[in-house]
Scaffold this motif. Structure first.
Motif, short mmCIF file in Angstrom:
data_model
loop_
_atom_site.label_atom_id
_atom_site.label_comp_id
_atom_site.label_asym_id
_atom_site.label_seq_id
_atom_site.Cartn_x
_atom_site.Cartn_y
_atom_site.Cartn_z
N ASN A 180 5.02 2.02 -2.07
CA ASN A 180 3.83 3.26 -2.10
C ASN A 180 3.78 3.90 -0.69
O ASN A 180 3.78 5.11 -0.49
CB ASN A 180 2.69 2.67 -2.39
N ASN A 181 4.08 2.86 0.26
CA ASN A 181 3.99 3.31 1.74
C ASN A 181 5.29 4.32 2.14
O ASN A 181 5.19 5.22 2.56
CB ASN A 181 4.12 2.05 2.67
N TYR A 216 3.50 -7.67 -5.90
CA TYR A 216 2.19 -6.69 -5.24
C TYR A 216 2.66 -6.18 -3.90
O TYR A 216 2.71 -4.95 -3.45
CB TYR A 216 0.91 -7.60 -4.92
N SER A 217 3.51 -7.09 -3.17
CA SER A 217 4.03 -7.02 -1.60
C SER A 217 5.11 -5.81 -1.87
O SER A 217 5.07 -4.80 -1.12
CB SER A 217 4.49 -8.10 -1.08
N LYS A 218 6.04 -5.81 -3.02
CA LYS A 218 6.73 -4.92 -3.11
C LYS A 218 6.28 -3.44 -3.51
O LYS A 218 6.88 -2.36 -3.00
CB LYS A 218 7.94 -5.52 -4.36
N GLN A 275 1.80 3.53 -7.28
CA GLN A 275 1.40 2.76 -8.35
C GLN A 275 0.07 2.23 -7.91
O GLN A 275 -0.06 1.89 -6.82
CB GLN A 275 2.22 1.56 -8.78
N GLN A 276 -0.75 2.03 -8.82
CA GLN A 276 -2.16 1.26 -8.60
C GLN A 276 -2.11 -0.08 -8.51
O GLN A 276 -1.57 -0.51 -9.78
CB GLN A 276 -3.37 1.91 -9.50
N VAL A 277 -2.26 -0.81 -7.69
CA VAL A 277 -1.98 -2.22 -7.69
C VAL A 277 -3.33 -2.93 -6.99
O VAL A 277 -3.72 -2.34 -6.44
CB VAL A 277 -0.77 -2.61 -6.71
N THR A 278 -3.46 -4.15 -7.53
CA THR A 278 -4.49 -4.99 -6.92
C THR A 278 -3.80 -6.28 -6.78
O THR A 278 -3.16 -7.00 -7.26
CB THR A 278 -5.54 -5.34 -8.33
#
Length: 577
Positions: free
Chosen positions: A371-372, A364-366, A87-90
């Motif tokens: 993603n990692n 965001y942290s989740k 997912q693309q996150v900011t």
């Protein structure tokens, strides 16, 4: 079969008769079939002349690729699935305002609630002042009824209603009096006019009698009415008496009498009632001079005065002054409440911003952690996409090779089948050609046997039929016919008609003998003696008798129109004339 037909026609008839035409037909069919087979052979030879190239397998080719392709596809699908999970996150931005606690919001709510309770008391006072101001402004206007404030309005209203009734009754009687039609004639004038009409009507009757039939007296010549005795009833009149028609008509006299009978008594009754109401009417006039208002006005005045008295009893003006004094001493907290509510709104907005920020930061942290994890799994899969695409291309090239190989093998099998078919067709051509040659030889043999046998049998018959005038008959190879007469061989066309008939009959019977091995079942002759003389006819009958006696013809049927009977031994003769 002789002079009627051409040589070619004779050949055709003969061949049809002995079956040679069937041989020609079969020969033609076999020849046509050979031509068709040879065309197919050329096509097969052309097809077999094309060289086939065996396909070359791709590098690394092997047959069972299903499991490897499935593994590549599974890895590729897993790769795409993991790619879709990234997912693309900011990272969310931290709010500029300080964080607001729940206790700060509670404190503001408590202060606002206290001020609202105080403000509620001030607003109640303000509402009361406005209500009293409205009541003071609503002071009833008793200006038109000031003079009635201290009077007994109940009694006055009752008297006004009573006297209004008296005046209304008197007014009704006066209007009824005014609307009545009174007689124009007096009672004496009516009586006098009635008497005049009575006298006038008697005079009219008298005149009627006078105008009736008359007779003359024989002695004195005086005229007398027929109804003389009736004239005695009218002694008051003489023939010279003249009575004028009364001036007043009977219709007017009748109308005046009705008015005296109906309206005059009613008028007197109304006058009596008006006289009876006169004292009360006078009292009413005096009352309304003192109290000129109508009864309903006193009812309205009573209501207005009652409202005024109630308003005075409430003492709204004094109460208003007292309430205004209390309100002036009280404090308006609306501005302070508005200020505190604005502070609370800003604090709640900041509180919401901080809650949203914390929630987004947690998401965001989740997401980053997820993603990692996905990237670790992607690294473990390696370059699954490129591997799948490369193996797919390899598998397609192997599939294409396998299709080409199957086609090649199929073509080899087809060539083998074509070779077998070519050999079969070649054998058929050889067999058909052999059959054609055999049939042609057979036809030639039949002709070599048929013509000599036919000529021999026909010559024997024609010798008997012609009494040895014609020695022999020959059908040549070109199917032309010649006969020998006087040691000279001549064409059949040069013989007479009866001789041609003999030759023709001999050939036909001979042909039947040759084809049936000298015995055939029936011979039918229709007028075969038509062109023959008696001697020749007798010779023909003799030849037929020998055939019948020798058993070479089982049955002979002859038709003749000649008077001379047919002379054949054993013949059953029937005359149809």
């Amino acid at each position: 079969m002789t002079h009627v037909l051409r040589a070619d026609d004779r050949r055709q008839v003969l061949e049809n008769t002995i079956g040679l035409t069937v041989i020609d037909k079969v020969v033609k069919e076999l020849t046509d079939a050979v031509k068709g087979f040879e065309g197919e052979i050329k096509g097969l030879e052309a097809a077999l002349s094309v060289e086939l190239a065996e396909p070359i397998p791709p590098e690394g080719y092997y047959e069972d690729r299903t499991e490897d392709l499935g593994n590549c596809l599974a890895a590729y699908r897993r790769y795409n699935q993991l790619i879709g999970q990234i997912q693309q996150v900011t990272e969310p931005i931290k709010p500029d305002a300080a964080e607001v606690s729940v206790e700060d919001i509670k404190k503001l709510n408590s202060e606002i609630e206290d001020l609202r309770q105080k403000q509620q008391s001030w607003e109640s006072l303000s509402q009361e002042v406005k209500r009293l101001e409205r009541r003071v402004a609503e002071k009833p206007n008793v200006g038109p009824y000031v003079d009635l404030i201290d009077l007994d309005l109940e009694g006055i209203e009752s008297e006004a209603e009573y006297y209004e009734g008296i005046l209304a009754k008197a007014d009704t009687l006066n209007r009824e009096w005014a609307s009545m039609v009174l007689p124009k004639l007096s009672e004496d004038e009516i009586k006098m006019a009635a008497t005049e009409w009575e006298i006038y009507k008697r005079w009219l009757e008298y005149q009627k009698l006078l105008k009736s039939e008359k007779v003359d007296c024989p002695n004195c010549g005086t005229h007398f009415c027929v109804s003389h005795k009736e004239l005695s009833q009218f002694e008051e009149f003489t023939p010279e008496t003249v009575i004028e028609k009364p001036a007043i008509s009977e219709k007017t006299l009748w109308a005046e009498s009705v008015l005296w009978a109906d309206n005059v008594p009613k008028q007197r009754r109304i006058l009596d009632e008006l006289n009876a109401y006169a004292p009360a009417v006078e009292r009413a006039k005096n009352f309304f001079q003192q109290f000129p208002r109508k009864s309903h006005e006193y009812a309205k005045a009573k209501l207005v005065i009652q409202l005024y008295q109630d308003w005075v009893a409430e003492d709204y003006e004094a109460k208003l002054k007292e309430a205004e004094a209390v309100l002036a001493a009280a404090k308006d907290f609306s501005k302070e409440i508005e200020k505190l509510e604005y502070q609370r709104t800003v604090a709640m907005q900041n509180q919401l911003k901080w809650a949203t920020y914390k929630e987004r930061l947690a998401n965001y942290s989740k997401t980053v952690a997820n993603n990692n994890d996905v990237r670790v799994q992607l690294d473990a899969l390696g370059n699954a996409e490129a591997n799948y695409k490369a193996y797919t291309l390899f598998d397609k090239s192997c599939d294409a090779y396998e299709k080409e190989l199957a086609s090649y093998k199929n073509q080899l099998a087809q060539r083998e089948s074509l070779s077998v078919k070519l050999k079969e067709l070649t054998d058929k051509v050889a067999d058909h050609k052999l059959g054609v040659n055999g049939l042609k030889e057979a036809k030639k043999e039949i002709k070599n046997y048929l013509l000599p046998s036919l000529n021999l049998a026909a010559s024997a018959l024609v010798q008997v039929m012609s009494n040895n005038a014609i020695e022999a008959v020959q059908m040549l190879d070109d199917f032309s016919i010649k006969a020998k007469k006087g040691n000279r061989l001549r064409a059949v066309e040069t013989f007479s008609g009866s001789e041609c008939s003999l030759i023709n009959l001999a050939l036909r019977i001979a042909l039947g003998q040759v084809l049936t091995h000298s015995v055939f079942s029936v011979l039918i002759g229709d007028e075969i003696d038509a062109s023959m003389d008696k001697d020749r006819t007798a010779a023909v009958w003799e030849a037929l008798s020998r055939l019948s006696e020798s058993g070479k013809v089982k049955q002979i049927i002859l038709v003749s129109h000649e008077q001379e009977p047919i002379n054949i031994r054993g013949l059953n003769y029937a005359n149809f004339t």
